[in-house]
Write a protein that holds these residues in place. Structure first.
Motif, PDB file in Angstrom:
ATOM      1  N   MET A 131     -66.679  22.489  59.312  1.00 36.07           N
ATOM      2  CA  MET A 131     -67.652  21.874  58.411  1.00 36.07           C
ATOM      3  C   MET A 131     -68.999  21.757  59.116  1.00 36.07           C
ATOM      4  O   MET A 131     -69.077  21.266  60.240  1.00 36.07           O
ATOM      5  N   VAL A 132     -70.034  22.228  58.469  1.00 39.99           N
ATOM      6  CA  VAL A 132     -71.382  22.158  59.015  1.00 39.99           C
ATOM      7  C   VAL A 132     -71.963  20.777  58.731  1.00 39.99           C
ATOM      8  O   VAL A 132     -71.792  20.221  57.647  1.00 39.99           O
ATOM      9  N   ASP A 133     -72.654  20.188  59.712  1.00 40.06           N
ATOM     10  CA  ASP A 133     -73.385  18.938  59.529  1.00 40.06           C
ATOM     11  C   ASP A 133     -74.879  19.214  59.556  1.00 40.06           C
ATOM     12  O   ASP A 133     -75.339  20.167  60.211  1.00 40.06           O
ATOM     13  N   LEU A 134     -75.646  18.363  58.871  1.00 34.92           N
ATOM     14  CA  LEU A 134     -77.093  18.513  58.825  1.00 34.92           C
ATOM     15  C   LEU A 134     -77.761  17.661  59.896  1.00 34.92           C
ATOM     16  O   LEU A 134     -77.397  16.504  60.119  1.00 34.92           O
ATOM     17  N   ALA A 135     -78.751  18.251  60.541  1.00 34.55           N
ATOM     18  CA  ALA A 135     -79.598  17.530  61.491  1.00 34.55           C
ATOM     19  C   ALA A 135     -81.053  17.809  61.128  1.00 34.55           C
ATOM     20  O   ALA A 135     -81.359  18.717  60.339  1.00 34.55           O
ATOM     21  N   PHE A 136     -81.949  17.043  61.703  1.00 39.40           N
ATOM     22  CA  PHE A 136     -83.381  17.210  61.444  1.00 39.40           C
ATOM     23  C   PHE A 136     -84.102  17.143  62.783  1.00 39.40           C
ATOM     24  O   PHE A 136     -83.803  16.303  63.624  1.00 39.40           O
ATOM     25  N   SER A 137     -85.063  18.039  62.965  1.00 37.29           N
ATOM     26  CA  SER A 137     -85.786  18.101  64.233  1.00 37.29           C
ATOM     27  C   SER A 137     -86.927  17.095  64.281  1.00 37.29           C
ATOM     28  O   SER A 137     -87.674  16.926  63.303  1.00 37.29           O
ATOM     29  N   THR A 138     -87.086  16.475  65.445  1.00 31.19           N
ATOM     30  CA  THR A 138     -88.205  15.537  65.605  1.00 31.19           C
ATOM     31  C   THR A 138     -89.549  16.247  65.642  1.00 31.19           C
ATOM     32  O   THR A 138     -90.592  15.582  65.625  1.00 31.19           O
ATOM     33  N   ASN A 139     -89.565  17.581  65.652  1.00 32.76           N
ATOM     34  CA  ASN A 139     -90.870  18.254  65.710  1.00 32.76           C
ATOM     35  C   ASN A 139     -91.669  18.134  64.416  1.00 32.76           C
ATOM     36  O   ASN A 139     -92.837  18.531  64.366  1.00 32.76           O
ATOM     37  N   ALA A 140     -91.074  17.545  63.372  1.00 30.99           N
ATOM     38  CA  ALA A 140     -91.847  17.186  62.180  1.00 30.99           C
ATOM     39  C   ALA A 140     -92.553  15.847  62.362  1.00 30.99           C
ATOM     40  O   ALA A 140     -93.470  15.522  61.603  1.00 30.99           O
ATOM     41  N   TYR A 141     -92.121  15.066  63.351  1.00 32.24           N
ATOM     42  CA  TYR A 141     -92.606  13.692  63.536  1.00 32.24           C
ATOM     43  C   TYR A 141     -93.512  13.570  64.755  1.00 32.24           C
ATOM     44  O   TYR A 141     -93.408  12.615  65.520  1.00 32.24           O
ATOM     45  N   THR A 142     -94.406  14.524  64.927  1.00 30.93           N
ATOM     46  CA  THR A 142     -95.247  14.520  66.122  1.00 30.93           C
ATOM     47  C   THR A 142     -96.322  13.437  66.092  1.00 30.93           C
ATOM     48  O   THR A 142     -97.025  13.248  67.090  1.00 30.93           O
ATOM     49  N   ARG A 143     -96.465  12.719  65.002  1.00 30.52           N
ATOM     50  CA  ARG A 143     -97.384  11.578  64.945  1.00 30.52           C
ATOM     51  C   ARG A 143     -96.650  10.254  65.116  1.00 30.52           C
ATOM     52  O   ARG A 143     -97.198   9.186  64.847  1.00 30.52           O
ATOM     53  N   HIS A 144     -95.411  10.362  65.566  1.00 34.47           N
ATOM     54  CA  HIS A 144     -94.588   9.192  65.842  1.00 34.47           C
ATOM     55  C   HIS A 144     -93.966   9.358  67.223  1.00 34.47           C
ATOM     56  O   HIS A 144     -93.799  10.469  67.718  1.00 34.47           O
ATOM     57  N   SER A 145     -93.614   8.233  67.834  1.00 34.93           N
ATOM     58  CA  SER A 145     -92.905   8.301  69.115  1.00 34.93           C
ATOM     59  C   SER A 145     -91.519   8.894  68.893  1.00 34.93           C
ATOM     60  O   SER A 145     -91.011   8.927  67.766  1.00 34.93           O
ATOM     61  N   LEU A 146     -90.889   9.326  69.969  1.00 32.98           N
ATOM     62  CA  LEU A 146     -89.565   9.923  69.848  1.00 32.98           C
ATOM     63  C   LEU A 146     -88.529   8.919  69.327  1.00 32.98           C
ATOM     64  O   LEU A 146     -87.773   9.242  68.398  1.00 32.98           O
ATOM     65  N   PRO A 147     -88.468   7.689  69.856  1.00 32.82           N
ATOM     66  CA  PRO A 147     -87.493   6.742  69.288  1.00 32.82           C
ATOM     67  C   PRO A 147     -87.746   6.445  67.813  1.00 32.82           C
ATOM     68  O   PRO A 147     -86.786   6.336  67.030  1.00 32.82           O
ATOM     69  N   GLU A 148     -89.011   6.335  67.418  1.00 32.30           N
ATOM     70  CA  GLU A 148     -89.324   6.089  66.015  1.00 32.30           C
ATOM     71  C   GLU A 148     -88.911   7.277  65.154  1.00 32.30           C
ATOM     72  O   GLU A 148     -88.384   7.102  64.036  1.00 32.30           O
ATOM     73  N   ALA A 149     -89.121   8.489  65.649  1.00 31.58           N
ATOM     74  CA  ALA A 149     -88.697   9.678  64.911  1.00 31.58           C
ATOM     75  C   ALA A 149     -87.183   9.666  64.699  1.00 31.58           C
ATOM     76  O   ALA A 149     -86.693   9.964  63.601  1.00 31.58           O
ATOM     77  N   VAL A 150     -86.428   9.319  65.730  1.00 29.42           N
ATOM     78  CA  VAL A 150     -84.967   9.256  65.610  1.00 29.42           C
ATOM     79  C   VAL A 150     -84.566   8.258  64.532  1.00 29.42           C
ATOM     80  O   VAL A 150     -83.713   8.543  63.674  1.00 29.42           O
ATOM     81  N   ARG A 151     -85.187   7.098  64.553  1.00 28.45           N
ATOM     82  CA  ARG A 151     -84.824   6.057  63.574  1.00 28.45           C
ATOM     83  C   ARG A 151     -85.176   6.479  62.155  1.00 28.45           C
ATOM     84  O   ARG A 151     -84.419   6.222  61.206  1.00 28.45           O
TER      85      ARG A 151
END
Length: 282
Positions: free
Chosen positions: A1-21
């Motif tokens: 089964m494939v799971d979906l993920a999203f890259s933080t490279n869309a959130y470059t105007r946010h910090s990395l922890p904020e992008a994760v959240r």
């Protein structure tokens, strides 16, 4: 089964922890971490930043799908045009090439720390004065050192092909993995890159069976030989039902990661709409 993920490279105007959240808020099971500015640019990614990231991952329960080490734009104070992949692992300059190999090792360290299965890496372009045959020698040399480092840490390395790079299509990436002949080297398969090169995306998936370390998803307008611009699924011409069916058919059970760096002004909309469009397939 494939799971979906999203890259933080869309959130470059946010910090990395904020992008994760924020990504967790949209229902994804996984997150891909950008191994570059402004998130995890490794010469500046210290223990405090690492601990903040780990805290965000623990709070959200997200798995890390991949460390995206395709670019290292933080290397330049004043980047030259089209420097996205420089310095690359095929650079003729020994010091620059060695810097990129060490940079990739730091990405592998992060993958080991956050239990990511893989790091993705692009080859870069052969620069003027470096014939493709010479560039391939540098590529083999660099990959040998990188894989020697990755294997004891149980991290795979996926080459992401892209038009105009040294490795730019399915034929070339599979030929490379055959030449290197190591199980830890595979393909980070970006379906949009296959489409804009003119390949049949489903055939590319099927041919890569057993070699896929990760999958990047985005929509492309024009499909085959379309313009290379990453769009939210449903806004282009790719057949995602066929894509997910092919992934199921070959027994791929890893993450399919949305890579929508083209939406820095509205990453939450991109994440939400992409999930709404693709969750029916997983």
């Amino acid at each position: 089964m494939v799971d979906l993920a999203f890259s933080t490279n869309a959130y470059t105007r946010h910090s990395l922890p904020e992008a994760v959240r924020r990504i967790a808020d949209h229902g994804y099971a996984g997150v891909e971490l950008l191994g570059d500015e402004p998130h995890a640019y490794f010469p500046e990614f210290d223990n405090v930043a690492r601990d903040d990231l780990i805290k965000a991952l623990e709070e959200t329960g997200l798995s890390v799908s991949n460390i995206n080490a395709n670019t290292a734009t933080g290397y330049y104070d004043d980047a030259p045009p089209s420097s996205f992949f420089e310095p690359s692992i095929i650079q003729a300059d020994d010091d620059a090439r060695a810097w990129r190999v060490e940079y990739t090792k730091r990405a592998i360290d992060l993958a080991e720390t956050v239990d990511a299965p893989a790091v993705c890496l692009a080859t870069g372009r052969p620069l003027p004065g470096t014939p493709p045959e010479e560039a391939r020698e540098y590529l083999h040399e660099s990959l040998g050192e990188i894989l020697d480092y990755a294997e004891p840490r149980d991290v795979d390395v996926g080459i992401e092909f892209e038009p105009e790079l040294l490795i730019e299509n399915t034929d070339e990436v599979l030929a490379l993995t055959d030449e290197i002949g190591r199980d830890s080297l595979g393909v980070n398969l970006d379906v949009g890159h296959a489409a804009v090169y003119g390949e049949d995306v489903v055939k590319s998936i099927r041919r890569s069976a057993g070699s896929i370390t990760g999958v990047h998803l985005e929509d492309i307008v024009g499909g085959r030989r379309g313009k290379h611009y990453h769009r939210i699924p449903g806004e282009g011409d790719l057949d995602f039902r066929a894509i997910f069916d092919a992934l199921d058919d070959i027994g791929y059970d890893g993450f399919a990661t949305l890579e929508l760096y083209t939406y820095p002004d509205e990453p939450d909309r991109a994440a939400r709409e992409a999930y709404d469009e693709l969750s029916q397939y997983v």
